[in-house]
Scaffold this motif. Structure first.
Motif, PDB file in Angstrom:
ATOM      1  N   LEU A 174       0.824  -1.213   0.000  1.00  0.00           N
ATOM      2  CA  LEU A 174       0.000   0.000   0.000  1.00  0.00           C
ATOM      3  C   LEU A 174       0.858   1.264   0.000  1.00  0.00           C
ATOM      4  O   LEU A 174       0.504   2.266  -0.632  1.00  0.00           O
ATOM      5  N   ASN A 175       1.980   1.227   0.696  1.00  0.00           N
ATOM      6  CA  ASN A 175       2.890   2.378   0.677  1.00  0.00           C
ATOM      7  C   ASN A 175       3.440   2.619  -0.726  1.00  0.00           C
ATOM      8  O   ASN A 175       3.561   3.768  -1.167  1.00  0.00           O
ATOM      9  N   LYS A 176       3.777   1.535  -1.419  1.00  0.00           N
ATOM     10  CA  LYS A 176       4.284   1.649  -2.779  1.00  0.00           C
ATOM     11  C   LYS A 176       3.208   2.208  -3.713  1.00  0.00           C
ATOM     12  O   LYS A 176       3.478   3.066  -4.564  1.00  0.00           O
ATOM     13  N   ILE A 177       1.979   1.734  -3.535  1.00  0.00           N
ATOM     14  CA  ILE A 177       0.863   2.235  -4.350  1.00  0.00           C
ATOM     15  C   ILE A 177       0.671   3.727  -4.135  1.00  0.00           C
ATOM     16  O   ILE A 177       0.511   4.503  -5.083  1.00  0.00           O
ATOM     17  N   ARG A 178       0.707   4.132  -2.861  1.00  0.00           N
ATOM     18  CA  ARG A 178       0.509   5.556  -2.550  1.00  0.00           C
ATOM     19  C   ARG A 178       1.631   6.407  -3.150  1.00  0.00           C
ATOM     20  O   ARG A 178       1.394   7.504  -3.653  1.00  0.00           O
ATOM     21  N   GLU A 179       2.840   5.891  -3.101  1.00  0.00           N
ATOM     22  CA  GLU A 179       3.981   6.627  -3.664  1.00  0.00           C
ATOM     23  C   GLU A 179       3.795   6.857  -5.168  1.00  0.00           C
ATOM     24  O   GLU A 179       4.025   7.959  -5.686  1.00  0.00           O
ATOM     25  N   ILE A 180       3.344   5.833  -5.877  1.00  0.00           N
ATOM     26  CA  ILE A 180       3.163   5.944  -7.334  1.00  0.00           C
ATOM     27  C   ILE A 180       2.011   6.891  -7.662  1.00  0.00           C
ATOM     28  O   ILE A 180       2.122   7.764  -8.540  1.00  0.00           O
ATOM     29  N   LEU A 181       0.876   6.748  -6.968  1.00  0.00           N
ATOM     30  CA  LEU A 181      -0.309   7.545  -7.292  1.00  0.00           C
ATOM     31  C   LEU A 181      -0.172   9.001  -6.869  1.00  0.00           C
ATOM     32  O   LEU A 181      -0.857   9.880  -7.421  1.00  0.00           O
ATOM     33  N   SER A 182       0.699   9.272  -5.901  1.00  0.00           N
ATOM     34  CA  SER A 182       0.860  10.643  -5.412  1.00  0.00           C
ATOM     35  C   SER A 182       1.807  11.462  -6.269  1.00  0.00           C
ATOM     36  O   SER A 182       1.937  12.666  -6.064  1.00  0.00           O
ATOM     37  N   ASP A 183       2.460  10.818  -7.224  1.00  0.00           N
ATOM     38  CA  ASP A 183       3.440  11.509  -8.066  1.00  0.00           C
ATOM     39  C   ASP A 183       3.052  11.324  -9.527  1.00  0.00           C
ATOM     40  O   ASP A 183       3.228  10.246 -10.098  1.00  0.00           O
ATOM     41  N   ASP A 184       2.515  12.386 -10.145  1.00  0.00           N
ATOM     42  CA  ASP A 184       2.077  12.255 -11.535  1.00  0.00           C
ATOM     43  C   ASP A 184       3.233  12.206 -12.526  1.00  0.00           C
ATOM     44  O   ASP A 184       3.018  12.147 -13.741  1.00  0.00           O
ATOM     45  N   LYS A 185       4.463  12.221 -12.020  1.00  0.00           N
ATOM     46  CA  LYS A 185       5.618  12.072 -12.910  1.00  0.00           C
ATOM     47  C   LYS A 185       5.853  10.608 -13.289  1.00  0.00           C
ATOM     48  O   LYS A 185       6.595  10.311 -14.225  1.00  0.00           O
ATOM     49  N   HIS A 186       5.229   9.690 -12.536  1.00  0.00           N
ATOM     50  CA  HIS A 186       5.303   8.281 -12.921  1.00  0.00           C
ATOM     51  C   HIS A 186       4.534   8.088 -14.226  1.00  0.00           C
ATOM     52  O   HIS A 186       3.568   8.795 -14.510  1.00  0.00           O
ATOM     53  N   ASP A 187       4.961   7.115 -15.029  1.00  0.00           N
ATOM     54  CA  ASP A 187       4.266   6.824 -16.281  1.00  0.00           C
ATOM     55  C   ASP A 187       2.792   6.538 -16.011  1.00  0.00           C
ATOM     56  O   ASP A 187       2.437   5.943 -14.984  1.00  0.00           O
ATOM     57  N   TRP A 188       1.939   6.943 -16.952  1.00  0.00           N
ATOM     58  CA  TRP A 188       0.496   6.778 -16.739  1.00  0.00           C
ATOM     59  C   TRP A 188       0.109   5.301 -16.594  1.00  0.00           C
ATOM     60  O   TRP A 188      -0.810   4.965 -15.851  1.00  0.00           O
ATOM     61  N   ASP A 189       0.851   4.403 -17.294  1.00  0.00           N
ATOM     62  CA  ASP A 189       0.503   2.987 -17.169  1.00  0.00           C
ATOM     63  C   ASP A 189       0.876   2.434 -15.797  1.00  0.00           C
ATOM     64  O   ASP A 189       0.199   1.540 -15.268  1.00  0.00           O
ATOM     65  N   GLN A 190       1.915   3.016 -15.171  1.00  0.00           N
ATOM     66  CA  GLN A 190       2.254   2.621 -13.804  1.00  0.00           C
ATOM     67  C   GLN A 190       1.144   3.043 -12.838  1.00  0.00           C
ATOM     68  O   GLN A 190       0.774   2.284 -11.931  1.00  0.00           O
ATOM     69  N   ARG A 191       0.620   4.241 -13.053  1.00  0.00           N
ATOM     70  CA  ARG A 191      -0.458   4.720 -12.185  1.00  0.00           C
ATOM     71  C   ARG A 191      -1.729   3.884 -12.369  1.00  0.00           C
ATOM     72  O   ARG A 191      -2.416   3.555 -11.408  1.00  0.00           O
ATOM     73  N   ALA A 192      -2.023   3.535 -13.613  1.00  0.00           N
ATOM     74  CA  ALA A 192      -3.204   2.704 -13.882  1.00  0.00           C
ATOM     75  C   ALA A 192      -3.048   1.329 -13.239  1.00  0.00           C
ATOM     76  O   ALA A 192      -3.991   0.783 -12.651  1.00  0.00           O
TER      77      ALA A 192
END
Length: 413
Positions: free
Chosen positions: A269-287
């Protein structure tokens, strides 16, 4: 020409031919302009009700000339009946609010004018408040043009000052959303906020949801005895649109994972929050991170106490995802929020309440995948939460508002 009466018009307005509608519409306008029509209107309320009901269909017509004619005739009825039109307000208000999202400026203006006329001449306080809220919502998306337009409407000064005061509150709170000012460009045309006015009818006019099978292998089963029934509705939004059936399929159409310990769940869950809180991650990573939340639900994450603690920390990340410029991210965010609400019920109250305003902001979006995803998520959340309250919290004006989004109270699904 033989004398006309309301019985004649109540039959004629039922026709579907555009030319026939426009012709009988002109006849009806002339009839309503004759002083002798008043006794006929008062003596045959059944025919008046049938006529007004049929005219709401005209207002919702895809032919803008028919829509304008319907609005003009309804306005004439209000002028002739005044406060006696109040019996028909509930019949027409949803169609009028829906036309406020029309692509034609003239149709939007006439719908707004008629709503203001209902507020001033006909409506009881409850529906009047609903109309004010509708005008304020338009201001949020259109801006100062609405304020300027209201000055031309001849609204009583006290009421005008009250409405303008609400506009000021929205402006001061930073709630104005001018999507037309956005100028983004991506390869995916559907992935950005559009700058065209969209029709609420084209994207969201769906019938009341029907019961569907249970797609969720999780802690609480939606649609089972003692729970809210969630189900699909026919898809009428066209290419790119999604509906509740699509959501239900996507709830469990996710990679299978296993949870071995609370610590492992917390790390995920911490990893998920880190990815979703930063829009600099690739959009497919966020999805994919949003899909992983659903994978955790299916794997039984709700059985761990730490899950709810981390879920509260995800509120901001979920809202950010629902505001994303990529339609795929927005779609996955809406599906995930709907899944969380469906499985967790009132345990997701805080997160649902936090994200609902963001979902409403998606509704007028011209990108259908975004608009219909937001609308579907709203339907899931409201249906589940009203059931969890143990009572129908929908009053008259709210009920019409909810039904305009295709939301059926749990006891009628």
């Amino acid at each position: 020409m033989e004398p006309r009466c309301m019985e004649y018009f109540s039959a004629q307005v039922q026709q579907k031919d555009v030319g026939g509608r426009l012709q009988v519409g002109q006849e009806l306008l002339l009839y309503l302009g004759v002083p002798g029509a008043i006794p006929d209107l008062e003596e045959d309320l059944g025919c008046v009700g049938k006529t007004v009901d049929a005219l709401t269909g005209w207002v919702g017509s895809s032919n803008y000339r028919v829509s304008l004619m319907g609005l003009e005739i309804l306005s004439a009825f209000v002028d002739r009946l005044s406060t006696r039109f109040k019996s028909y307000v509930a019949m027409v208000i949803v169609a009028l609010i829906d036309r406020m999202g029309d692509a034609k400026d003239k149709v939007r203006d006439e719908a707004q004018t008629l709503i203001l006329k209902l507020m001033d001449q006909v409506a009881p306080p409850m529906v009047r408040d609903a109309a004010v809220l509708a005008v304020v919502e338009i201001y949020r998306h259109v801006g100062e043009k609405v304020r300027v337009d209201l000055y031309k409407r001849g609204i009583p000064l006290a009421r005008l000052e009250m409405i303008l005061g609400k506009f000021d509150e929205v402006q001061n709170s930073g709630g104005v959303i001018l999507s037309a000012c956005k100028d983004k460009s991506f390869d995916d045309e559907e992935s950005v906020d559009g700058n065209r006015p969209s029709s609420a009818a084209s994207a969201f006019k769906v019938p009341a949801p029907k019961t569907s099978g249970n797609p969720v292998n999780s802690a609480r089963k939606p649609g089972s005895a003692g729970g809210p029934k969630v189900g699909g509705a026919s898809k009428e939004g066209g290419a790119g649109a999604v509906d509740e059936d699509d959501f239900i399929k996507a709830f469990t159409d996710v990679p299978s994972i296993q949870i071995y310990s609370s610590r492992e769940l917390e790390e995920t869950l911490n990893k998920i929050r880190e990815i979703l809180s930063d829009d600099k991650h690739d959009w497919d990573q966020r999805a994919n991170a949003l899909k992983k939340i659903r994978s955790l639900l299916v794997a039984g994450a709700a059985q761990y106490d730490c899950f709810f603690q981390h879920l509260r920390l995800l509120d901001g990340a979920l809202k950010l995802s629902a505001k994303d410029l990529r339609s795929q991210v927005v779609r996955e965010a809406c599906i995930t929020v709907a899944h969380l609400s469906t499985v967790l019920g009132n345990k997701f109250d805080h997160g649902a309440e936090a994200i609902v305003p963001t979902l409403f902001n998606l509704v007028p979006n011209s990108a259908k995948v975004m608009a219909t995803s937001g609308c579907a998520a709203i339907r899931f959340i409201i249906r589940v939460l009203t059931w969890c309250l143990g009572e129908c919290v929908i009053c008259n004006c709210e009920g019409h508002f909810l039904f305009s989004f295709g939301i059926a109270p749990p006891n009628v699904v």
